[in-house]
Design a protein around this motif. Structure first.
Motif, short mmCIF file in Angstrom:
data_model
loop_
_atom_site.label_atom_id
_atom_site.label_comp_id
_atom_site.label_asym_id
_atom_site.label_seq_id
_atom_site.Cartn_x
_atom_site.Cartn_y
_atom_site.Cartn_z
N ASP A 91 4.05 19.84 54.04
CA ASP A 91 2.93 19.24 54.76
C ASP A 91 2.67 20.02 56.05
OD1 ASP A 91 0.94 17.65 55.68
OD2 ASP A 91 2.18 15.86 56.01
N ASP A 106 -9.72 18.27 48.64
CA ASP A 106 -8.67 17.40 49.16
C ASP A 106 -7.36 18.19 49.23
OD1 ASP A 106 -7.32 15.18 50.10
OD2 ASP A 106 -8.11 13.83 48.56
N ILE A 108 -3.16 17.34 48.90
CA ILE A 108 -2.18 16.31 48.57
C ILE A 108 -0.77 16.90 48.64
CG2 ILE A 108 -1.39 14.68 46.82
CD1 ILE A 108 -4.21 14.69 45.67
N PHE A 112 3.92 13.43 45.02
CA PHE A 112 2.68 12.69 45.18
C PHE A 112 2.65 11.43 44.31
CE2 PHE A 112 2.05 14.97 41.39
CZ PHE A 112 2.10 16.32 41.65
N ASP A 113 1.84 10.51 44.76
CA ASP A 113 1.57 9.28 44.02
C ASP A 113 0.48 9.62 43.00
OD1 ASP A 113 0.72 6.85 43.07
OD2 ASP A 113 0.65 5.87 45.03
N ASP A 115 -1.48 7.73 41.40
CA ASP A 115 -2.73 7.00 41.67
C ASP A 115 -3.53 7.72 42.77
OD1 ASP A 115 -2.27 5.02 39.81
OD2 ASP A 115 -1.23 3.71 41.24
N ARG A 116 -2.82 8.28 43.73
CA ARG A 116 -3.48 9.04 44.79
C ARG A 116 -4.17 10.28 44.21
NH1 ARG A 116 -5.93 11.84 47.85
NH2 ARG A 116 -5.27 12.73 49.83
N VAL A 117 -3.51 10.94 43.26
CA VAL A 117 -4.11 12.10 42.61
C VAL A 117 -5.37 11.69 41.85
CG1 VAL A 117 -3.78 13.90 40.86
CG2 VAL A 117 -1.90 13.31 42.41
N ASP A 118 -5.27 10.58 41.12
CA ASP A 118 -6.42 10.10 40.35
C ASP A 118 -7.60 9.78 41.27
OD1 ASP A 118 -7.83 9.05 38.01
OD2 ASP A 118 -7.48 7.08 38.90
N LYS A 119 -7.33 9.14 42.40
CA LYS A 119 -8.40 8.83 43.35
C LYS A 119 -9.04 10.09 43.90
CE LYS A 119 -6.58 4.33 44.86
NZ LYS A 119 -5.99 3.55 45.99
N ALA A 120 -8.21 11.10 44.17
CA ALA A 120 -8.74 12.36 44.69
C ALA A 120 -9.63 13.05 43.65
CB ALA A 120 -7.59 13.28 45.08
#
Length: 227
Positions: A91, A106, A108, A112-113, A115-120
Protein backbone atom coordinates in the motif's frame (compact mmCIF):
# COMPACT_ATOMS: atom_id res chain seq x y z
CA UNK A 1 -24.69 -7.35 -12.21
CA UNK A 2 -28.32 -6.18 -12.21
CA UNK A 3 -27.40 -2.54 -12.99
CA UNK A 4 -25.41 -3.57 -16.09
CA UNK A 5 -26.59 -4.96 -19.42
CA UNK A 6 -28.11 -8.38 -18.69
CA UNK A 7 -27.72 -9.76 -22.23
CA UNK A 8 -23.96 -9.14 -22.44
CA UNK A 9 -21.25 -11.04 -20.55
CA UNK A 10 -18.51 -8.60 -19.65
CA UNK A 11 -14.97 -9.79 -20.32
CA UNK A 12 -12.28 -9.41 -17.67
CA UNK A 13 -8.54 -9.91 -18.15
CA UNK A 14 -6.72 -10.83 -14.92
CA UNK A 15 -2.97 -10.12 -15.01
CA UNK A 16 -0.87 -11.39 -12.07
CA UNK A 17 2.32 -13.45 -11.90
CA UNK A 18 0.91 -15.44 -8.96
CA UNK A 19 -1.08 -18.45 -10.18
CA UNK A 20 -3.18 -18.68 -7.01
CA UNK A 21 -4.24 -15.03 -7.29
CA UNK A 22 -5.27 -15.50 -10.93
CA UNK A 23 -7.23 -18.63 -10.02
CA UNK A 24 -8.95 -17.01 -7.04
CA UNK A 25 -10.05 -13.94 -9.00
CA UNK A 26 -11.10 -15.97 -12.01
CA UNK A 27 -13.27 -18.30 -9.94
CA UNK A 28 -14.85 -15.46 -7.95
CA UNK A 29 -15.62 -13.22 -10.91
CA UNK A 30 -16.80 -16.12 -13.10
CA UNK A 31 -19.29 -17.05 -10.38
CA UNK A 32 -20.56 -13.46 -10.54
CA UNK A 33 -21.24 -13.68 -14.28
CA UNK A 34 -18.05 -12.34 -15.85
CA UNK A 35 -16.10 -14.04 -18.62
CA UNK A 36 -12.52 -14.21 -17.34
CA UNK A 37 -9.14 -14.73 -18.97
CA UNK A 38 -5.81 -14.79 -17.17
CA UNK A 39 -2.23 -13.78 -18.02
CA UNK A 40 0.83 -14.20 -15.80
CA UNK A 41 3.11 -11.63 -17.39
CA UNK A 42 2.94 -8.33 -19.22
CA UNK A 43 3.89 -10.07 -22.47
CA UNK A 44 1.04 -12.56 -22.10
CA UNK A 45 -1.36 -9.73 -21.27
CA UNK A 46 -0.43 -7.82 -24.44
CA UNK A 47 -0.98 -11.00 -26.47
CA UNK A 48 -4.42 -11.48 -24.93
CA UNK A 49 -5.33 -7.85 -25.61
CA UNK A 50 -4.32 -8.22 -29.25
CA UNK A 51 -6.40 -11.38 -29.60
CA UNK A 52 -9.57 -10.45 -27.73
CA UNK A 53 -11.65 -7.45 -26.71
CA UNK A 54 -11.91 -6.92 -22.95
CA UNK A 55 -14.01 -4.56 -20.85
CA UNK A 56 -11.87 -4.53 -17.70
CA UNK A 57 -8.29 -5.45 -16.80
CA UNK A 58 -7.25 -6.40 -13.25
CA UNK A 59 -3.53 -5.66 -13.22
CA UNK A 60 -0.90 -6.51 -10.57
CA UNK A 61 1.55 -3.68 -9.94
CA UNK A 62 4.59 -5.71 -8.88
CA UNK A 63 5.23 -8.19 -11.69
CA UNK A 64 8.73 -9.25 -12.79
CA UNK A 65 10.01 -7.85 -16.09
CA UNK A 66 7.65 -5.14 -17.30
CA UNK A 67 5.90 -3.83 -14.19
CA UNK A 68 2.18 -3.31 -13.88
CA UNK A 69 2.67 0.45 -13.97
CA UNK A 70 4.58 0.20 -17.26
CA UNK A 71 1.95 -2.11 -18.68
CA UNK A 72 -0.79 0.27 -17.56
CA UNK A 73 0.80 3.05 -19.62
CA UNK A 74 1.04 0.75 -22.64
CA UNK A 75 -2.57 -0.34 -22.30
CA UNK A 76 -3.99 3.16 -21.89
CA UNK A 77 -2.03 4.44 -24.88
CA UNK A 78 -3.51 1.74 -27.13
CA UNK A 79 -6.91 1.11 -25.51
CA UNK A 80 -7.99 4.41 -24.01
CA UNK A 81 -11.53 3.35 -23.13
CA UNK A 82 -10.45 0.10 -21.44
CA UNK A 83 -10.94 0.15 -17.66
CA UNK A 84 -7.88 -0.94 -15.64
CA UNK A 85 -7.96 -1.75 -11.92
CA UNK A 86 -4.58 -2.01 -10.19
CA UNK A 87 -3.79 -4.73 -7.62
CA UNK A 88 -0.83 -4.53 -5.22
CA UNK A 89 0.59 -6.23 -2.14
CA UNK A 90 2.15 -2.96 -0.99
CA UNK A 91 0.00 0.00 0.00
CA UNK A 92 2.08 2.88 -1.33
CA UNK A 93 0.44 6.26 -1.74
CA UNK A 94 2.94 7.35 -4.38
CA UNK A 95 2.27 4.31 -6.58
CA UNK A 96 -1.47 4.70 -6.13
CA UNK A 97 -1.34 8.34 -7.22
CA UNK A 98 0.92 7.47 -10.18
CA UNK A 99 -1.42 4.77 -11.47
CA UNK A 100 -4.55 6.87 -11.03
CA UNK A 101 -2.93 9.72 -12.96
CA UNK A 102 -2.03 7.22 -15.69
CA UNK A 103 -5.70 6.33 -16.08
CA UNK A 104 -6.37 3.46 -13.65
CA UNK A 105 -9.98 3.18 -12.53
CA UNK A 106 -9.16 1.95 -9.03
CA UNK A 107 -6.33 0.72 -6.78
CA UNK A 108 -6.86 -2.32 -4.53
CA UNK A 109 -4.39 -3.69 -1.98
CA UNK A 110 -3.81 -7.39 -1.18
CA UNK A 111 -5.07 -9.39 0.57
CA UNK A 112 -8.27 -8.09 -0.94
CA UNK A 113 -11.93 -8.61 -0.18
CA UNK A 114 -13.53 -10.28 -3.20
CA UNK A 115 -16.68 -8.20 -2.71
CA UNK A 116 -14.50 -5.10 -2.88
CA UNK A 117 -13.03 -6.34 -6.18
CA UNK A 118 -16.52 -6.99 -7.55
CA UNK A 119 -17.65 -3.48 -6.59
CA UNK A 120 -14.59 -1.97 -8.26
CA UNK A 121 -15.25 -3.93 -11.45
CA UNK A 122 -18.91 -2.91 -11.48
CA UNK A 123 -18.05 0.75 -10.90
CA UNK A 124 -15.47 0.68 -13.70
CA UNK A 125 -17.91 -0.91 -16.13
CA UNK A 126 -20.66 1.56 -15.29
CA UNK A 127 -18.25 4.44 -15.94
CA UNK A 128 -17.23 2.94 -19.29
CA UNK A 129 -20.91 2.60 -20.24
CA UNK A 130 -21.56 6.24 -19.27
CA UNK A 131 -18.55 7.43 -21.26
CA UNK A 132 -19.61 5.45 -24.32
CA UNK A 133 -23.14 6.87 -24.09
CA UNK A 134 -21.70 10.38 -23.85
CA UNK A 135 -19.50 9.74 -26.92
CA UNK A 136 -22.50 8.44 -28.86
CA UNK A 137 -24.47 11.55 -27.91
CA UNK A 138 -21.54 13.72 -29.00
CA UNK A 139 -21.39 12.04 -32.42
CA UNK A 140 -25.18 12.41 -32.75
CA UNK A 141 -24.91 16.13 -31.95
CA UNK A 142 -22.15 16.51 -34.54
CA UNK A 143 -24.30 14.75 -37.15
CA UNK A 144 -27.23 17.05 -36.38
CA UNK A 145 -24.96 20.08 -36.63
CA UNK A 146 -23.76 18.84 -40.02
CA UNK A 147 -27.33 18.49 -41.26
CA UNK A 148 -28.13 21.99 -40.01
CA UNK A 149 -25.09 23.33 -41.89
CA UNK A 150 -26.28 21.67 -45.10
CA UNK A 151 -29.76 23.09 -44.60
CA UNK A 152 -28.44 26.63 -44.11
CA UNK A 153 -26.33 26.35 -47.24
CA UNK A 154 -29.22 25.01 -49.27
CA UNK A 155 -31.56 27.72 -47.99
CA UNK A 156 -29.10 30.50 -48.84
CA UNK A 157 -28.48 29.23 -52.35
CA UNK A 158 -32.09 28.24 -52.88
CA UNK A 159 -33.29 31.77 -52.08
CA UNK A 160 -30.92 33.27 -54.65
CA UNK A 161 -31.75 30.59 -57.21
CA UNK A 162 -35.50 30.88 -56.72
CA UNK A 163 -35.52 34.66 -57.05
CA UNK A 164 -33.36 34.64 -60.18
CA UNK A 165 -35.17 31.71 -61.77
CA UNK A 166 -38.60 33.17 -61.05
CA UNK A 167 -37.67 36.48 -62.69
CA UNK A 168 -36.22 34.76 -65.77
CA UNK A 169 -39.22 32.46 -66.19
CA UNK A 170 -41.81 35.20 -65.67
CA UNK A 171 -40.17 37.61 -68.09
CA UNK A 172 -39.57 34.88 -70.68
CA UNK A 173 -43.21 33.80 -70.58
CA UNK A 174 -44.41 37.42 -70.90
CA UNK A 175 -42.20 38.03 -73.94
CA UNK A 176 -43.17 34.72 -75.54
CA UNK A 177 -46.87 35.52 -75.19
CA UNK A 178 -46.37 39.02 -76.57
CA UNK A 179 -44.72 37.39 -79.61
CA UNK A 180 -47.75 35.13 -80.02
CA UNK A 181 -45.90 31.86 -79.49
CA UNK A 182 -48.11 28.78 -78.90
CA UNK A 183 -49.23 28.37 -75.30
CA UNK A 184 -48.49 24.63 -75.30
CA UNK A 185 -44.89 25.35 -76.28
CA UNK A 186 -44.61 27.95 -73.52
CA UNK A 187 -45.88 25.37 -71.02
CA UNK A 188 -43.44 22.76 -72.36
CA UNK A 189 -40.54 25.18 -72.00
CA UNK A 190 -41.66 26.07 -68.45
CA UNK A 191 -41.67 22.38 -67.47
CA UNK A 192 -38.19 21.91 -68.91
CA UNK A 193 -37.00 24.96 -67.02
CA UNK A 194 -38.32 23.54 -63.76
CA UNK A 195 -36.43 20.28 -64.40
CA UNK A 196 -33.25 22.27 -65.00
CA UNK A 197 -33.74 24.13 -61.71
CA UNK A 198 -34.22 20.83 -59.91
CA UNK A 199 -30.99 19.44 -61.36
CA UNK A 200 -29.15 22.59 -60.29
CA UNK A 201 -30.45 22.19 -56.77
CA UNK A 202 -29.28 18.57 -56.67
CA UNK A 203 -25.80 19.69 -57.69
CA UNK A 204 -25.84 22.34 -54.98
CA UNK A 205 -26.83 19.81 -52.33
CA UNK A 206 -24.12 17.43 -53.54
CA UNK A 207 -21.47 20.16 -53.32
CA UNK A 208 -22.52 20.91 -49.75
CA UNK A 209 -22.73 17.28 -48.63
CA UNK A 210 -19.24 16.20 -49.72
CA UNK A 211 -17.19 18.43 -47.37
CA UNK A 212 -19.49 17.62 -44.46
CA UNK A 213 -19.12 13.87 -45.12
CA UNK A 214 -15.34 14.24 -45.20
CA UNK A 215 -15.44 16.10 -41.88
CA UNK A 216 -17.62 13.42 -40.25
CA UNK A 217 -15.42 10.63 -41.62
CA UNK A 218 -12.37 12.31 -40.06
CA UNK A 219 -14.19 12.75 -36.71
CA UNK A 220 -15.37 9.12 -36.60
CA UNK A 221 -11.94 7.75 -37.56
CA UNK A 222 -10.37 9.83 -34.78
CA UNK A 223 -12.88 8.45 -32.24
CA UNK A 224 -12.23 4.87 -33.37
CA UNK A 225 -8.48 5.31 -33.13
CA UNK A 226 -8.77 6.72 -29.61
CA UNK A 227 -10.64 3.55 -28.50
Amino acid sequence: MDDLANDYQYKVLIVDDETNICGLLRESLSDRGYQCTTAQSAAQALERLNEFKFDVVLLDVGMPGMSGVELLNRVKSSYRSLAVIMLTAVDEVGTAVETMKAGASDYITKPFDLDRVDKAVRAALEKVDRDQAANTEKVTDENMAAIDAIARGVEARQEMLDVHSEIVVRQTIDIARQMGLPENKIEEWTAQREEQSLRKMKRIVSSLVKPVQESLTFTNSTENHSD
